[in-house]
Structures are given as C-alpha cells and as structure tokens.
Design a protein around this motif. Structure first.
Motif, PDB file in Angstrom:
ATOM      1  N   SER A 148      42.469 -11.499 -13.583  1.00 15.12           N
ATOM      2  CA  SER A 148      41.254 -10.975 -12.969  1.00 15.12           C
ATOM      3  C   SER A 148      40.207 -12.048 -12.804  1.00 15.12           C
ATOM      4  CB  SER A 148      40.723  -9.786 -13.748  1.00 15.12           C
ATOM      5  OG  SER A 148      40.543 -10.131 -15.078  1.00 15.12           O
ATOM      6  N   ALA A 149      39.244 -11.741 -11.969  1.00 10.61           N
ATOM      7  CA  ALA A 149      38.145 -12.668 -11.723  1.00 10.61           C
ATOM      8  C   ALA A 149      36.874 -11.873 -11.492  1.00 10.61           C
ATOM      9  CB  ALA A 149      38.440 -13.525 -10.494  1.00 10.61           C
ATOM     10  N   MET A 150      35.775 -12.440 -11.989  1.00 12.71           N
ATOM     11  CA  MET A 150      34.467 -11.822 -11.809  1.00 12.71           C
ATOM     12  C   MET A 150      33.581 -12.749 -10.998  1.00 12.71           C
ATOM     13  SD  MET A 150      31.109 -11.832 -13.894  1.00 12.71           S
ATOM     14  CE  MET A 150      31.209 -13.499 -13.473  1.00 12.71           C
ATOM     15  N   VAL A 151      32.851 -12.175 -10.057  1.00 14.13           N
ATOM     16  CA  VAL A 151      31.923 -12.965  -9.251  1.00 14.13           C
ATOM     17  C   VAL A 151      30.524 -12.391  -9.447  1.00 14.13           C
ATOM     18  CG1 VAL A 151      31.277 -13.572  -6.873  1.00 14.13           C
ATOM     19  CG2 VAL A 151      33.694 -13.601  -7.568  1.00 14.13           C
ATOM     20  N   ASN A 152      29.563 -13.270  -9.755  1.00 15.77           N
ATOM     21  CA  ASN A 152      28.166 -12.831  -9.926  1.00 15.77           C
ATOM     22  C   ASN A 152      27.445 -12.752  -8.586  1.00 15.77           C
ATOM     23  OD1 ASN A 152      27.768 -12.479 -12.702  1.00 15.77           O
ATOM     24  ND2 ASN A 152      27.394 -14.657 -13.058  1.00 15.77           N
ATOM     25  N   PHE A 153      26.562 -11.775  -8.446  1.00 12.32           N
ATOM     26  CA  PHE A 153      25.652 -11.720  -7.293  1.00 12.32           C
ATOM     27  C   PHE A 153      24.273 -12.117  -7.796  1.00 12.32           C
ATOM     28  CE2 PHE A 153      29.091  -8.850  -6.177  1.00 12.32           C
ATOM     29  CZ  PHE A 153      29.430  -9.343  -4.919  1.00 12.32           C
ATOM     30  N   ILE A 154      23.709 -13.146  -7.176  1.00 15.51           N
ATOM     31  CA  ILE A 154      22.487 -13.750  -7.698  1.00 15.51           C
ATOM     32  C   ILE A 154      21.382 -13.736  -6.648  1.00 15.51           C
ATOM     33  CG2 ILE A 154      21.521 -15.942  -8.553  1.00 15.51           C
ATOM     34  CD1 ILE A 154      24.505 -16.341  -9.660  1.00 15.51           C
ATOM     35  N   GLY A 155      20.222 -13.249  -7.039  1.00 19.25           N
ATOM     36  CA  GLY A 155      19.057 -13.300  -6.151  1.00 19.25           C
ATOM     37  C   GLY A 155      18.834 -12.013  -5.395  1.00 19.25           C
ATOM     38  N   ASN A 156      19.802 -11.588  -4.612  1.00 18.88           N
ATOM     39  CA  ASN A 156      19.669 -10.362  -3.815  1.00 18.88           C
ATOM     40  C   ASN A 156      20.891  -9.477  -4.016  1.00 18.88           C
ATOM     41  OD1 ASN A 156      17.194 -10.853  -2.146  1.00 18.88           O
ATOM     42  ND2 ASN A 156      18.372 -12.696  -1.677  1.00 18.88           N
ATOM     43  N   LEU A 157      20.698  -8.192  -3.758  1.00 19.04           N
ATOM     44  CA  LEU A 157      21.806  -7.248  -3.911  1.00 19.04           C
ATOM     45  C   LEU A 157      22.798  -7.385  -2.765  1.00 19.04           C
ATOM     46  CD1 LEU A 157      19.829  -4.085  -4.966  1.00 19.04           C
ATOM     47  CD2 LEU A 157      21.536  -5.299  -6.326  1.00 19.04           C
ATOM     48  N   PRO A 158      24.083  -7.301  -3.066  1.00 19.05           N
ATOM     49  CA  PRO A 158      25.052  -7.265  -1.972  1.00 19.05           C
ATOM     50  C   PRO A 158      25.046  -5.862  -1.358  1.00 19.05           C
ATOM     51  CG  PRO A 158      26.166  -6.926  -4.066  1.00 19.05           C
ATOM     52  CD  PRO A 158      24.707  -7.136  -4.388  1.00 19.05           C
ATOM     53  N   SER A 159      25.626  -5.725  -0.175  1.00 18.55           N
ATOM     54  CA  SER A 159      25.776  -4.387   0.391  1.00 18.55           C
ATOM     55  C   SER A 159      26.906  -3.679  -0.374  1.00 18.55           C
ATOM     56  CB  SER A 159      26.094  -4.511   1.887  1.00 18.55           C
ATOM     57  OG  SER A 159      27.132  -3.621   2.244  1.00 18.55           O
ATOM     58  N   THR A 160      26.585  -2.500  -0.906  1.00 21.35           N
ATOM     59  CA  THR A 160      27.596  -1.737  -1.659  1.00 21.35           C
ATOM     60  C   THR A 160      28.814  -1.477  -0.773  1.00 21.35           C
ATOM     61  OG1 THR A 160      25.923  -0.712  -3.028  1.00 21.35           O
ATOM     62  CG2 THR A 160      27.997   0.474  -2.849  1.00 21.35           C
ATOM     63  N   GLU A 161      28.567  -1.112   0.491  1.00 17.93           N
ATOM     64  CA  GLU A 161      29.673  -0.800   1.414  1.00 17.93           C
ATOM     65  C   GLU A 161      30.582  -2.009   1.586  1.00 17.93           C
ATOM     66  OE1 GLU A 161      26.561   0.087   1.894  1.00 17.93           O
ATOM     67  OE2 GLU A 161      26.817   2.272   1.800  1.00 17.93           O
ATOM     68  N   ASP A 162      29.968  -3.203   1.711  1.00 21.71           N
ATOM     69  CA  ASP A 162      30.783  -4.404   1.918  1.00 21.71           C
ATOM     70  C   ASP A 162      31.655  -4.691   0.697  1.00 21.71           C
ATOM     71  OD1 ASP A 162      29.726  -4.668   4.388  1.00 21.71           O
ATOM     72  OD2 ASP A 162      28.445  -6.401   3.932  1.00 21.71           O
ATOM     73  N   VAL A 163      31.067  -4.593  -0.500  1.00 22.10           N
ATOM     74  CA  VAL A 163      31.862  -4.908  -1.700  1.00 22.10           C
ATOM     75  C   VAL A 163      32.956  -3.859  -1.870  1.00 22.10           C
ATOM     76  CG1 VAL A 163      31.848  -5.264  -4.194  1.00 22.10           C
ATOM     77  CG2 VAL A 163      29.914  -6.070  -2.823  1.00 22.10           C
ATOM     78  N   LEU A 164      32.592  -2.586  -1.703  1.00 15.01           N
ATOM     79  CA  LEU A 164      33.597  -1.531  -1.890  1.00 15.01           C
ATOM     80  C   LEU A 164      34.595  -1.491  -0.737  1.00 15.01           C
ATOM     81  CD1 LEU A 164      31.494   1.335  -3.520  1.00 15.01           C
ATOM     82  CD2 LEU A 164      32.656  -0.594  -4.586  1.00 15.01           C
ATOM     83  N   GLY A 165      34.260  -2.212   0.327  1.00 10.87           N
ATOM     84  CA  GLY A 165      35.215  -2.371   1.435  1.00 10.87           C
ATOM     85  C   GLY A 165      36.424  -3.197   1.007  1.00 10.87           C
TER      86      GLY A 165
END
Ligand code: AMP
Length: 364
Positions: A298-315
């Motif tokens: 597995s791998a984890m990626v941090n989101f830093i500064g601004n929120l990602p689009s939930t739809e894009d990540v769950l896409g």
C-alpha cells in the motif's frame, strides 16, 4: 472506558475513529475551537496548561495520551501525578530536544549523522570545522516538517542560517546523502509485549512527508526492529512509536523518533491487519496487540495546502480518502488517501494517479 487525548487534530481524530469499535469514549483538550476531532468526543476548549481543564481531564479520563510530542513538561508531570499517562513523560523529554535525542541514540549504539551542539555564531563556525559541508542547522526544540532548519552548503550560508534561529539553541548535523528514507512504526503495551510494522519507505519534499509506501519483507527490516526495540525497552515505552531513518550503503542512520502515532503509518489503516491507531489504544489499555502484517502493498499520499476534489479521489476505485476537516492553509496537511495493490506495477499506477491530484492542490 474513557481515553483522554491532549490535542484534537487529525491524529487524535484517527485514534478516536479506531477506538469506536472497541467501545471507547474520548475526551480531548485542545485550544482551538474548530479542532478537527472535536465532534468525535467531548472537547475541553482551552490551553494545554490550564490547571482547571487539566484537572478535569485527569479526573474524567481513565488513561491520557497525546497526539504531539511538544507537551510542556509541567503538563505531563501534572497529569501523571493525577492519572495514568502513556507514553511515559520521559519519552517526551528525549523527543522534544534534538540534542538530547541524538545523544540518546548515540548511547544506545544507534548510528546518527555526525552532530554538534551550537549555541552561538562562534560555536557554529567551530562546529562546521569538524562536521564538514554540506550540513543542516536545526533548532533543538519545536521543529517539525522541516521548520527551523537550514541547509548549509558553504560558509556563505552561515550568517543567514544563524539569523533565522534568532539565538535559539541548535544542533548542526552532517547532511546524509541517503539512498532512501524509511521509518519503522512499533507498538509496546503496558505488559511489555511489542509488535513491529513492515517498514514504511518515505518521500519528503521541502521537509514535508509526501508519500509513504509499505515495504513488507524489506532487507532493512531486522536492523530497524533492533534499533526501535532498543529505544522502547530503554524508555519502558508504552504506545506507538515511530523511528525515522536514513538508509545509506545498506546501513540505517537515525534521524528522529516520534513518541506517538505517525504520518508515515497512516497506510496501516487499510494496509495492515491492525492500524497503528488501534494498536496505540490497545497498547495504552494493556490489551493484546493486533497483527501488523501488511495486506497487499500500500501507499499513502498526503494532500497539502488545499483540499482535493472528493469526486476526483473517489474516482480512483481503489482509493481510500481521509479528509481531516481542517481549514486549508499553506503547507498544512489537510487530507490523505491510501491505495493498495497486489503488485508493484499496479501500485505505481495508483500512486501516480493520487500524486497528480495532490500536486494540483499543493501550495507548499
Ligand atoms: P526532520 O524535521 O529532522 O525530520 O527533517 C525533515 C526532512 O529533512 C527529513 O525527512 C529529510 O528528508 C531531511 N533531512 C533532515 N535531516 C537531514 C540530514 N542530516 N541529512 C539529509 N537530509 C536530512
């Protein structure tokens, strides 16, 4: 059973989320009204050293833990005089000061970069004669995510680096041209049983963690376990501990340790049989520790500064998104996502998809 936590940020939030299935309740002490764990338990709003709130926390919680290492010594002492506090405050005293920490590693035979204490511009110049270039100047206290640090490439950098510290006591350490950075997350319970997670391989940029990957079966696992065991046994440690290391020519060199759950262990939520958050709770409640084996890679990626689009990540169907409910701010960790795969090629494609989204919002 009520667990008290100093701090109500994302680490406290993920500890509470892991504790719900075990039937635990939570009470947080945090000075920020919109602290992101505050809907997951009772929030005592006020300063960490507010005597009335500390007394209330000690009175109501069966056990107290913390999500950050810069707990003032007096606070840790007050709490431990009135209730059970884990990890023991002795671990805080070591982890809060880079000089004490490096000396402690040295005494335990855990390799470190060459280092020297620096408390004046003169002593910095003297230290550089033995440390050599390049080097890193770090404040002894209150540094995280690369804050309070400067890289020294030549004598031209000394003045500006020293000015940045504003006379705070510091250490200077040799810059390690590492092959990679890894960390080991381990847990030890009150009875002294310990477990170790597969190594995390970590990628930092600008001093901030960006990606952590699980490395089941890594060749450096045994060496990392030896070092982290030494730390935990010597401190009679209780809870989860993260040891951050550089690898250079097949040797591990210690950078620092965190007496708490750690960002490089977030992949364990979906990527290990038991998460670091659940094992932290099991450890401080003296319950049997859970299995740490990796579930796929597995791998984890941090989101830093601004929120990602939930739809894009769950896409990305394999992505598990964790939004911390924090107000976005420059350089702030506001979310992470974990992906799993049964082979390295699939995993790199998934990491690429996540880092593309992370880079779009990153303002650091
Ligand atoms: P720290 O705040 O000490 O964890 O440092 C943050 C990051 O800066 C580390 O994860 C490394 O990427 C880098 N770094 C810190 N100390 C050194 C060093 N002595 N040599 C090379 N890189 C370092």
């Amino acid at each position: 059973m009520i667990v008290g936590i100093l701090g109500a940020g994302q680490l406290a939030r993920m500890i509470a989320l892991a504790g719900y299935p075990l039937g635990l309740d939570f009470i947080f002490l945090d000075p920020s009204a919109d602290a992101c764990a505050n809907t997951l338990g009772e929030h005592l709003l006020g300063d960490y050293n507010d005597p009335g709130l500390l007394a209330e926390l000690a009175e109501r919680a069966d056990v107290v833990t913390y999500e950050f290492e810069n707990v003032p010594a007096a606070v840790a002492e007050f709490l431990s005089a009135h209730t059970q506090v884990y990890p023991w405050p002795n671990a805080l005293a070591v982890a809060q000061d880079r000089l004490i920490e490096k000396t402690f590693f040295h005494e335990l035979g855990i390799p470190t970069p060459a280092y020297a204490a620096v408390d004046s511009f003169e002593s910095l110049k003297q230290a550089m004669a033995s440390i050599g270039w390049p080097a890193i100047l770090k404040s002894r206290k209150l540094g995280y995510d690369g804050k309070g640090q400067s890289v020294l490439k030549s004598a031209d950098d000394l003045k500006s680096a020293w000015a940045l510290l504003e006379d705070a006591p510091a250490i200077v350490e040799a810059f390690v041209p590492f092959d990679r950075e890894v960390s080991i997350i381990a847990a030890r319970n009150v009875s002294g049983a310990s477990v170790f997670y597969p190594l995390s391989e970590n990628l930092h940029r600008g001093g901030i963690l960006r990606i952590s990957e699980s490395r089941e079966g890594d060749v450096m696992q045994a060496q990392a376990e030896t070092y982290v065991s030494r730390l935990m046994e010597t401190l009679n440690y209780v809870g989860v501990l993260a040891l951050e290391l550089f690898e250079r020519d097949g040797q591990l060199i210690a950078n620092e340790f965190a007496p708490r759950v750690h960002n490089s262990g977030h992949w364990t939520i979906e990527g290990a049989e038991t998460s670091q958050f659940e094992n932290h709770l099991r450890a401080i409640l003296d319950l049997p520790l859970g299995a740490t084996a990796a579930v796929e890679q597995s791998a984890m990626v941090n989101f830093i500064g601004n929120l990602p689009s939930t739809e894009d990540v769950l896409g990305i169907p394999q992505a598990h998104l964790h939004l911390y409910k924090k107000t976005p701010r420059k350089g702030r960790k506001v979310a992470h996502a974990t992906v799993r795969a049964d082979n390295p090629e699939k995993l790199s494609k998934l990491i690429k998809a996540l880092t593309t989204l992370a880079d779009q919002v990153d303002d650091s």
